[in-house]
Design an enzyme around this catalytic site. Structure first.
Site, mmCIF file in Angstrom:
data_model
loop_
_atom_site.group_PDB
_atom_site.id
_atom_site.type_symbol
_atom_site.label_atom_id
_atom_site.label_comp_id
_atom_site.label_asym_id
_atom_site.label_seq_id
_atom_site.Cartn_x
_atom_site.Cartn_y
_atom_site.Cartn_z
ATOM 1 N N CYS A 162 -21.074 -8.855 0.539
ATOM 2 C CA CYS A 162 -21.250 -9.058 1.979
ATOM 3 C C CYS A 162 -19.918 -9.193 2.697
ATOM 4 O O CYS A 162 -19.825 -8.962 3.900
ATOM 5 C CB CYS A 162 -22.090 -10.309 2.228
ATOM 6 S SG CYS A 162 -23.754 -10.204 1.544
ATOM 7 N N SER A 180 5.927 -6.833 -2.149
ATOM 8 C CA SER A 180 5.651 -6.988 -0.719
ATOM 9 C C SER A 180 6.085 -8.364 -0.243
ATOM 10 O O SER A 180 6.104 -9.329 -1.029
ATOM 11 C CB SER A 180 4.158 -6.791 -0.447
ATOM 12 O OG SER A 180 3.874 -6.927 0.928
ATOM 13 N N HIS A 237 4.542 -10.081 2.301
ATOM 14 C CA HIS A 237 3.495 -10.857 2.973
ATOM 15 C C HIS A 237 2.843 -11.907 2.092
ATOM 16 O O HIS A 237 2.122 -12.774 2.591
ATOM 17 C CB HIS A 237 2.415 -9.914 3.528
ATOM 18 C CG HIS A 237 1.476 -9.376 2.498
ATOM 19 N ND1 HIS A 237 1.820 -8.392 1.592
ATOM 20 C CD2 HIS A 237 0.180 -9.698 2.226
ATOM 21 C CE1 HIS A 237 0.789 -8.126 0.825
ATOM 22 N NE2 HIS A 237 -0.221 -8.908 1.180
ATOM 23 N N THR A 241 0.832 -1.208 0.000
ATOM 24 C CA THR A 241 0.000 0.000 0.000
ATOM 25 C C THR A 241 0.865 1.256 0.000
ATOM 26 O O THR A 241 0.635 2.193 -0.779
ATOM 27 C CB THR A 241 -0.938 0.011 1.222
ATOM 28 O OG1 THR A 241 -1.864 -1.080 1.101
ATOM 29 C CG2 THR A 241 -1.712 1.313 1.302
#
Length: 388
Positions: free
Chosen positions: A326, A203, A205, A76
């Site tokens: 959802c 990244s 991760h 990010t």
């Protein structure tokens, strides 16, 4: 909670490899100083050497030089740095930016933030597999275009872009190119010495490295301005004390990824895709069948909600993700599925399976068997099925 959950959401985050943790320990307990110059004290010099050795390992993996790699807190921050840093540096040249419609949120939302600051952003359409149309890119680039951002691989449907051609177009048009390689770095080839991409987000991760560490590759000579003030770390592009243990862990994670492992991931991916189509009617593969990340399978199971599938699989001991609204904090169905021409029903019924180092072929077979039973049960009571 199942004692042995079969985790198939490795594109969200991966389990840390024990060998990565072992490499990091020294920089938590023995060499815990901040990185100092060659004229500093010995522990600080050792810390600096560990940081720079890690920088070199990661940079060389993508064909770059250590001086072109800036450590960040993750993908990010890297994408924010790329877009905002270039926008700030080149705003006198132009205020036009281009991104694809199916970029991950760090790129999309940064582009939207720049729009509020007076920049003009064009969002490129993609085809039914998620591929950017090259002719559309060529016609969208203008004289005042300062940056194009197109991911190497999509985070949801796994489609690989033709990055080499995209980079060639940008080079010919004298426009900078940023690519988000968060999900593709080490999984598919990326050589910046051969592909003229200017900025690359990566990244730790997603490759069994630590969380909270990433990097931005910045090709030498790329105009970019520091966007977070503070100290002069990271070539005066990223302020703040360096996270040396995480950088060391990131480098170790990069070293541990092998072609053999990626081949194994692709075999598990294909087992799920093939098994789903053999056992379950009315399914759609989202993304390209051939030009796809090795670890990613994304399938829509029509007439049922992805949320229901996910919850039922969780009760059976499987962790997967869905494009259902959802499961989104924004309450919006997957922008990626809609971006490739899917309707809300297709987005709501999509399930992503992503594999990692600690998965086996038995996991792939087990989830196919489980999901075939779950979908069959849910369709019996589904109002969506009854409407059709």
């Amino acid at each position: 909670m199942f004692e042995e959950m079969i985790y198939l959401d490795n594109s969200a985050c991966t389990r840390l490899d024990e060998r990565v943790l072992e490499a990091m320990k020294q920089y938590y307990f023995d060499v815990y100083a901040v990185a100092t110059s060659e004229f500093g004290y010995s522990m600080g010099i050792d810390a600096r050497e560990g940081l720079e050795a890690s920088r070199g390992i990661i940079a060389s993996k993508m064909g770059g030089s250590p001086e072109e790699l800036v450590f960040t807190s993750g993908s990010t921050e890297s994408s924010n740095m790329a877009l905002k840093g270039v926008a700030s540096a080149l705003k006198k040249k132009g205020k036009h930016i281009i991104v694809s419609k199916i970029e991950d949120f760090p790129v999309l939302n940064t582009a939207k933030a720049l729009e509020k600051q007076g920049f003009e952003v064009d969002y490129l359409d993609v085809d039914g597999e998620g591929k950017v149309d090259i002719e559309s890119l060529e016609t969208t680039i203008r004289d005042d275009t300062i940056l194009v951002s197109v991911q190497q691989a999509n985070q949801e449907i796994g489609t690989l872009q033709d990055l080499e051609t995209i980079a060639s177009v940008c080079k010919e048009k004298d426009t900078l190119l940023h690519t988000d390689a968060t999900h593709s770095f080490t999984r598919v080839p990326l050589d910046v010495s051969k592909i003229p991409v200017d900025l690359v987000t990566i990244s730790g991760h997603t490759i069994h490295g630590p969380r909270g560490i990433g990097a931005l590759y910045v090709r030498e000579g790329t105009p970019i301005r520091k966007w977070m003030d503070g100290g002069f770390q990271e070539f005066n592009l990223r302020a703040g004390v360096e996270n040396i243990p995480a950088a060391v862990g990131f480098a170790k994670a990069v070293e541990l990824v092998t072609p053999k492992e990626n081949k194994k991931l692709a075999e598990m991916r294909d087992r799920v895709i093939d098994g789903a189509f053999e056992k379950i009617p009315d399914v759609t593969l989202n993304g390209s069948r051939k030009e796809r990340l090795p670890q990613n399978a994304n399938i829509t199971f029509h007439y049922v909600e992805g949320e229901s599938i996910t919850l039922h699989l969780d009760m059976r001991g499987f962790a997967v993700s869905t494009g259902s609204a959802c499961f989104s904090k924004s309450l919006e169905a997957s922008h990626v599925i809609r971006g490739i021409g899917g309707d809300h029903e297709r987005a709501h019924g999509s399930v992503r399976f992503t594999f990692g180092r600690y998965n086996t072929m038995k996991d792939a077979d087990a989830v196919v068997e489980a999901i075939s039973e779950v979908v069959e049960q849910l369709r019996v009571i589904s109002p969506l099925r009854n409407e059709n």
